[in-house]
Design a protein around this motif. Structure first.
Motif, PDB file in Angstrom:
ATOM      1  N   ARG A 104       0.987  -1.075  -0.167  1.00 27.17           N
ATOM      2  CA  ARG A 104       0.304  -0.326   0.065  1.00 27.17           C
ATOM      3  C   ARG A 104       1.035   1.060  -0.141  1.00 27.17           C
ATOM      4  O   ARG A 104       2.525   1.318   0.610  1.00 27.17           O
ATOM      5  CB  ARG A 104      -0.945  -0.545   1.107  1.00 27.17           C
ATOM      6  N   PRO A 105       0.320   2.326  -0.050  1.00 33.01           N
ATOM      7  CA  PRO A 105       1.297   3.641  -0.176  1.00 33.01           C
ATOM      8  C   PRO A 105       1.108   3.871   1.176  1.00 33.01           C
ATOM      9  O   PRO A 105       0.776   3.797   1.629  1.00 33.01           O
ATOM     10  CB  PRO A 105       0.476   4.777  -1.207  1.00 33.01           C
ATOM     11  N   ARG A 106       2.496   4.848   0.844  1.00 34.51           N
ATOM     12  CA  ARG A 106       3.206   5.276   2.245  1.00 34.51           C
ATOM     13  C   ARG A 106       1.918   6.958   2.668  1.00 34.51           C
ATOM     14  O   ARG A 106       2.061   7.484   1.605  1.00 34.51           O
ATOM     15  CB  ARG A 106       4.634   5.350   2.614  1.00 34.51           C
ATOM     16  N   PRO A 107       1.602   6.986   4.141  1.00 30.56           N
ATOM     17  CA  PRO A 107       1.402   8.167   4.506  1.00 30.56           C
ATOM     18  C   PRO A 107       2.557   9.258   4.237  1.00 30.56           C
ATOM     19  O   PRO A 107       3.555   8.857   4.430  1.00 30.56           O
ATOM     20  CB  PRO A 107       0.894   8.209   5.793  1.00 30.56           C
ATOM     21  N   GLY A 108       1.296   9.421   3.391  1.00 31.54           N
ATOM     22  CA  GLY A 108       1.858  11.010   2.999  1.00 31.54           C
ATOM     23  C   GLY A 108       3.096  10.952   1.774  1.00 31.54           C
ATOM     24  O   GLY A 108       3.776  11.666   1.072  1.00 31.54           O
ATOM     25  N   ASP A 109       3.382   9.828   0.976  1.00 25.33           N
ATOM     26  CA  ASP A 109       4.217   9.909   0.031  1.00 25.33           C
ATOM     27  C   ASP A 109       3.107   8.260  -1.490  1.00 25.33           C
ATOM     28  O   ASP A 109       4.146   7.398  -1.007  1.00 25.33           O
ATOM     29  CB  ASP A 109       5.500   9.640   0.207  1.00 25.33           C
ATOM     30  N   ARG A 110       2.576   9.640  -2.171  1.00 29.72           N
ATOM     31  CA  ARG A 110       2.132   7.881  -1.778  1.00 29.72           C
ATOM     32  C   ARG A 110       2.385   7.267  -3.464  1.00 29.72           C
ATOM     33  O   ARG A 110       2.399   6.207  -3.949  1.00 29.72           O
ATOM     34  CB  ARG A 110       1.066   8.143  -2.970  1.00 29.72           C
ATOM     35  N   ARG A 111       3.816   7.924  -3.868  1.00 26.35           N
ATOM     36  CA  ARG A 111       4.684   7.295  -4.667  1.00 26.35           C
ATOM     37  C   ARG A 111       5.058   5.949  -3.986  1.00 26.35           C
ATOM     38  O   ARG A 111       6.272   5.189  -5.064  1.00 26.35           O
ATOM     39  CB  ARG A 111       5.580   8.191  -5.064  1.00 26.35           C
TER      40      ARG A 111
END
Length: 163
Positions: A104-111
């Motif tokens: 899943r995407p890292r919170p604060g950095d969807r990349r």
């Protein structure tokens, strides 16, 4: 399983054919390779029981020992496991398809991604781990605690790793 030529016999052959050569390093490396093969062969039945290969097991064990509530980035995992990011992606793809991990995407950095075990992944690791440890214990049963620590220290020095 055949053992092949004994390491002592191989050393004698080299000493006979090339007396100016010290083949001891070949015997040490050969013993490590043979021990590795024995360990691999001894662990494979437990992995087969859970339809896992060594690479998948490595990922699952890395995530489990890091903590169920502590996801890791693929980069952290590849560094921890000494893999390229491409090799890590292929492993993660297979495990995700089986429902054992979640990316899943890292919170604060969807990349950036975080990888964690699913409940099914935790259950599989915890179930598989008993057989894994039992197999390793059987294979190391000929070594006492002091010998195991000495072996770990020596192999860690070869691997340039801290034990």
């Amino acid at each position: 399983m055949t053992q092949g030529a004994s390491l002592n016999r191989i050393l004698c052959q080299w000493r006979s054919q090339k007396p100016d050569l010290d083949p001891t390093c070949m015997a040490v490396c050969g013993a490590i390779w043979r021990a590795g093969k024995r360990l691999t062969d001894g662990l494979k039945p437990n992995l087969d029981r859970y339809q896992l290969d060594f690479s998948g097991m490595d990922v699952l064990l890395t995530l489990r020992r890091n903590g169920v509530e502590a996801p890791m980035s693929p980069k952290e995992m590849s560094e921890d496991m000494m893999l390229s990011t491409g090799a890590m992606t292929a492993r993660l793809d297979r495990l995700e398809a089986r429902g054992l991990i979640l990316r899943r995407p890292r919170p604060g950095d969807r990349r950036a991604l975080l990888v964690s075990l699913t409940p099914a992944g935790v259950d599989l690791v915890d179930t598989m781990l008993d057989g894994h440890i039992a197999a390793e214990e059987r294979m190391l049963s000929g070594l006492n605690a002091t010998e195991r620590q000495t072996l770990l220290t020596l192999l860690s020095r070869i691997a340039h790793d801290d034990a």
